[in-house]
Design an enzyme around this catalytic site. Structure first.
Site, PDB file in Angstrom:
ATOM      1  N   GLU A 160      32.711  28.652  68.528  1.00 47.47           N
ATOM      2  CA  GLU A 160      31.461  28.558  67.779  1.00 47.47           C
ATOM      3  C   GLU A 160      30.419  27.668  68.453  1.00 47.47           C
ATOM      4  OE1 GLU A 160      30.572  30.228  65.253  1.00 47.47           O
ATOM      5  OE2 GLU A 160      32.443  31.192  64.686  1.00 47.47           O
ATOM      6  N   SER A 204      64.408  38.184   7.807  1.00 50.35           N
ATOM      7  CA  SER A 204      65.170  37.079   7.219  1.00 50.35           C
ATOM      8  C   SER A 204      64.950  35.757   7.941  1.00 50.35           C
ATOM      9  CB  SER A 204      66.663  37.415   7.225  1.00 50.35           C
ATOM     10  OG  SER A 204      66.922  38.508   6.364  1.00 50.35           O
TER      11      SER A 204
END
Length: 783
Positions: free
Chosen positions: A263, A533
């Site tokens: 770069e 139940s």
């Protein structure tokens, strides 16, 4: 024009370049002007009589200079001229006592400043100091004042356009060679001057609208928040941009060199702009016949990432270069490189070098090898085009180019380059961590209620209550339970499991379905289903609170209850179809006798039963009808588990999913809350535990006796076996399991809570570690 020594101008500006522009503009027009970067020096010139007017330019930093401006307004208001960028600051300046006519708003305009300075001296010549403000208003409104201002503008424009000695002679020499151009000399001169003025104005505009780079000191990019289990295992990442900033010291030297090599090879030699690189890029573009190679340095790229938009215009490029120069003067090379590596985009939602290392290689940035660092350095130029997963051949070529640049620049020897070139590209993308997805969704929803967008942008560390060992045991138990059902010919069934710590309510495990990828609906927290139940213990707790005991006698006999406004009669039946006459309360719950439970409810009353259920933790709507006592009203699994936790301890259990949160400053920002309070009588709690233990030893949950510790619980089965449940607890955990179909069709013949849900519960409890479940967070709160 007034230019005597007693009528000079002292200038102070928050930005040096703006102060110099004002001073030069006034000097060109013949007004002595001096710029000082120190306001004290500028004020001293006024006090010593070296200058008659003080020009103060605050740009858009009025609040930063407010103390100075307030002092000037109090002592030097008669010889003060203010310039500021933001028109909204005018009201503040006037409130400080500064005449609005002496305030120039908007972008820096040397012509307006000169006209204002000329007007100041004109008014000073015709008014006494005590009358200067009133005389100034009259003078500005008079015809004489208007003419004077127009004359001042003409003076300024002539001064700006006047040719300067040698430059003008050079221009004449250049144009004298052709007689044909002599008639056009004025036109060419005008065009040249206008062009130069336009270019200078354009450049001035670009520079005067630069962002304030000081905000970089407080710059905070989006960061991923991470959710951990209570035993410190990463569960999930939540982000808008997947980013985990790291200091430059954590980035290996060869990784930094890879980025510099490809770069900005002269990164440590230039001051933000590299003329050599720009010239080389321009020559490459000319040879290629188009845009082929960029000339931006790493500093310029950082400028674009943080301060500018990605548009390709001359204006953006000029600003980019100017900001790069400012950054280089303000920050060290290492700091700029660190910011760049943490800000760059690498594709696949990975922002920053750490997130890229995790996404492409599944490792920490510290562990990257040379070839891996080179591949990451290859990506920012075009992340999609050079992705090893989308374009492996182009990705390899780009990586190898980076390695060659590293060798050419002396960062790595030839043999290292050759070995790195032979390394394979990554083949597996490591996406966001997302374990225990049903729990993460549940936890995220509650966190977003408090933190909103901050949750995915500020890099929080969220330590949840989930125990990774228990979660793994829960998922395995569900998987084995589904396999057993499939072996019995039962398919397309869903299941859910929730486990809470009894002492804190902390969620230790949560499974909301059998396949999260197929359906994200959380059956542990969102599905409203009849508990059957499994609701009965709440009825019996209401009875115990009203004075019933486990050995109290009740009737297990047929009962008829009018429903639908008396148009129908509901007659509850026992599972076996037989009635047992007089039974104890304990026996009725142990054998899950429906008729005995309804007869007990008639004595206790629906109001007390519903109130007890609400107190225990049931939040869903409970219908005030007697079928509710047998589990006809729909509730969620986590509500049932919470209610059982309350029954087991007598304390109000509230599900908790987060233990602590740490922000980027390493500060705790989550209050775990207070220790649970006692809400049920201890005698009633002891009695219900005795009765639920009997369900395991003598009732429908006898299979659970295989565990090596006392356990308590209750099965639940709804009509036609559409839902099968078991909710139970030991001394540390309360756990609930539900099995059923999303379309509410029957699971299968004889697929009851005892046969279908209980084995999964037992499997989980067998793998739950004895002890070690209680968390230090509860102890911290209790203290």
């Amino acid at each position: 024009m007034r230019a005597d020594g007693n009528k000079g101008v002292a200038i102070y500006a928050a930005k040096t370049v703006r102060g110099q522009i004002i001073a030069k503009s006034l000097a060109v027009c013949g007004i002595p002007a001096s710029f000082d970067s120190d306001p004290t020096a500028a004020i001293a010139k006024i006090e010593k009589g070296e200058a008659a007017l003080l020009v103060v330019d605050v740009n858009n930093h009025l609040q930063a200079e407010i103390d100075l401006v307030r002092s000037l307004a109090a002592h030097l208001t008669d010889c003060l001229l203010m310039t500021h960028t933001d028109p909204r600051d005018l009201a503040t300046l006037e409130a400080l006592g500064i005449d609005g006519a002496n305030c120039i708003s908007g972008p820096l305009d040397p012509e307006r400043i000169y006209v204002a300075v000329d007007a100041f001296f004109a008014i000073a010549d015709h008014a006494k100091p005590i009358d200067r403000q009133s005389c100034g208003k009259q003078w500005r409104m008079s015809a004489r004042g208007r003419r004077a201002r127009q004359n001042a503008r003409n003076v300024f424009r002539r001064a700006m356009a006047a040719p300067k000695g040698g430059l003008w002679r050079w221009w004449r020499k250049v144009t004298r060679w052709s007689l044909m151009l002599r008639p056009m000399r004025r036109l060419l001169s005008a065009v040249a001057i206008l062009s130069a003025g336009a270019a200078a104005g354009y450049l001035f505009w670009c520079l005067s609208t630069l962002p304030d780079i000081d905000r970089l000191n407080h710059f905070s990019p989006f960061k991923a928040s991470k959710l951990y289990s209570s035993d410190n295992q990463l569960l999930a990442e939540l982000y808008e941009q997947r980013r985990t900033p790291v200091p430059l010291r954590d980035v290996p030297q060869h990784v930094r060199q890879a980025f510099i090599a490809v770069e900005d090879a002269r990164y440590f030699q230039h001051s933000g702009i590299d003329p050599v690189r720009i010239a080389g890029a321009l020559w490459a573009d000319i040879k290629a016949g188009g845009y082929h190679q960029g000339g931006s340095t790493i500093t310029q790229q950082l400028s674009k990432m943080i301060f500018l938009n990605p548009e390709k215009t001359i204006t953006r490029k000029i600003k980019e270069m100017a900001i790069a120069l400012m950054l280089e003067r303000t920050y060290s090379k290492d700091r700029i490189l660190e910011l760049y590596l943490n800000q760059a985009y690498f594709g696949s939602q990975a922002y920053g070098i750490q997130a890229a290392a995790e996404a492409y290689f599944g490792k920490d940035v510290k562990q990257l090898r040379v070839a891996e660092g080179a591949l990451l350095a290859a990506l920012p130029k075009a992340p999609n085009a050079y992705s090893p997963f989308r374009n492996p051949e182009r990705s390899r070529q780009r990586r190898d180019h980076v390695l060659q640049r590293m060798e050419i620049n002396g960062f790595i020897p030839r043999d290292t380059c050759q070995r790195a070139v032979r390394e394979a590209l990554p083949r597996v993308f490591h996406g966001r961590q997302y374990q225990s997805p049903y729990f993460i969704d549940y936890c995220q929803k509650r966190l977003e209620e408090t933190y909103g967008d901050r949750l995915a942008t500020t890099g929080l560390k969220v330590y949840t209550t989930l125990d990774a060992r228990l979660q793994a045991a829960a998922e395995a138990a569900i998987s084995r339970g589904m396999a057993d059902l499939k072996a019995r010919g039962v398919a397309d069934v869903q299941a859910a499991l929730v486990a809470l710590a009894l002492d804190t309510g902390q969620i230790k495990a949560m499974v909301g379905g059998t396949d999260y990828d197929r359906t994200q609906f959380n059956r542990a927290t969102q599905a409203l289903r009849q508990p059957g139940s499994a609701f009965k213990p709440l009825v019996y707790m209401a009875a115990l609170k009203k004075g019933f005991r486990p050995d109290s006698l009740i009737q297990d006999l047929p009962v008829a209850i009018p429903v639908n406004n008396g148009r129908q009669t509901w007659r509850p039946r026992n599972y076996t179809g037989r009635f047992n006459g007089e039974v104890t309360v304990k026996e009725a719950l142990t054998r899950s006798l429906n008729a005995a439970t309804v007869n007990l409810a008639l004595q206790v009353g629906l109001k007390d039963i519903i109130e007890t259920a609400r107190t225990a933790g049931i939040q869903s709507k409970l219908h005030a009808v007697y079928p509710t006592v047998l589990g006809a009203s729909e509730v969620t699994l986590i509500e049932l588990v919470t209610a059982y936790g309350t029954l087991a301890t007598g304390r109000q259990v509230v599900p908790v999913s987060v233990d602590r949160i740490i922000d980027k400053a390493a500060a705790f920002i989550w209050d775990p809350g207070e220790a649970p309070s006692t809400i049920l009588p201890s005698a009633s709690v002891a009695a219900i535990r005795e009765m639920l233990a009997a369900v395991v030893t003598d009732g429908t949950a006898r299979r659970a006796q295989c565990l090596d510790r006392p356990v308590y619980g209750k099965t639940g089965t709804t009509n036609a076996n559409a839902d099968a449940l078991f909710i139970g607890f030991d001394d540390e955990l309360v756990v609930g399991v539900w099995v059923g179909r999303d379309n509410r069709e029957p699971i299968g013949p004889k697929e009851t809570g005892a046969r279908t849900a209980l084995p999964i519960w037992i499997d989980f409890m067998q793998h739950a570690p004895a002890g070690g479940v209680r968390m230090a967070s509860f102890q911290r709160v209790a203290q």
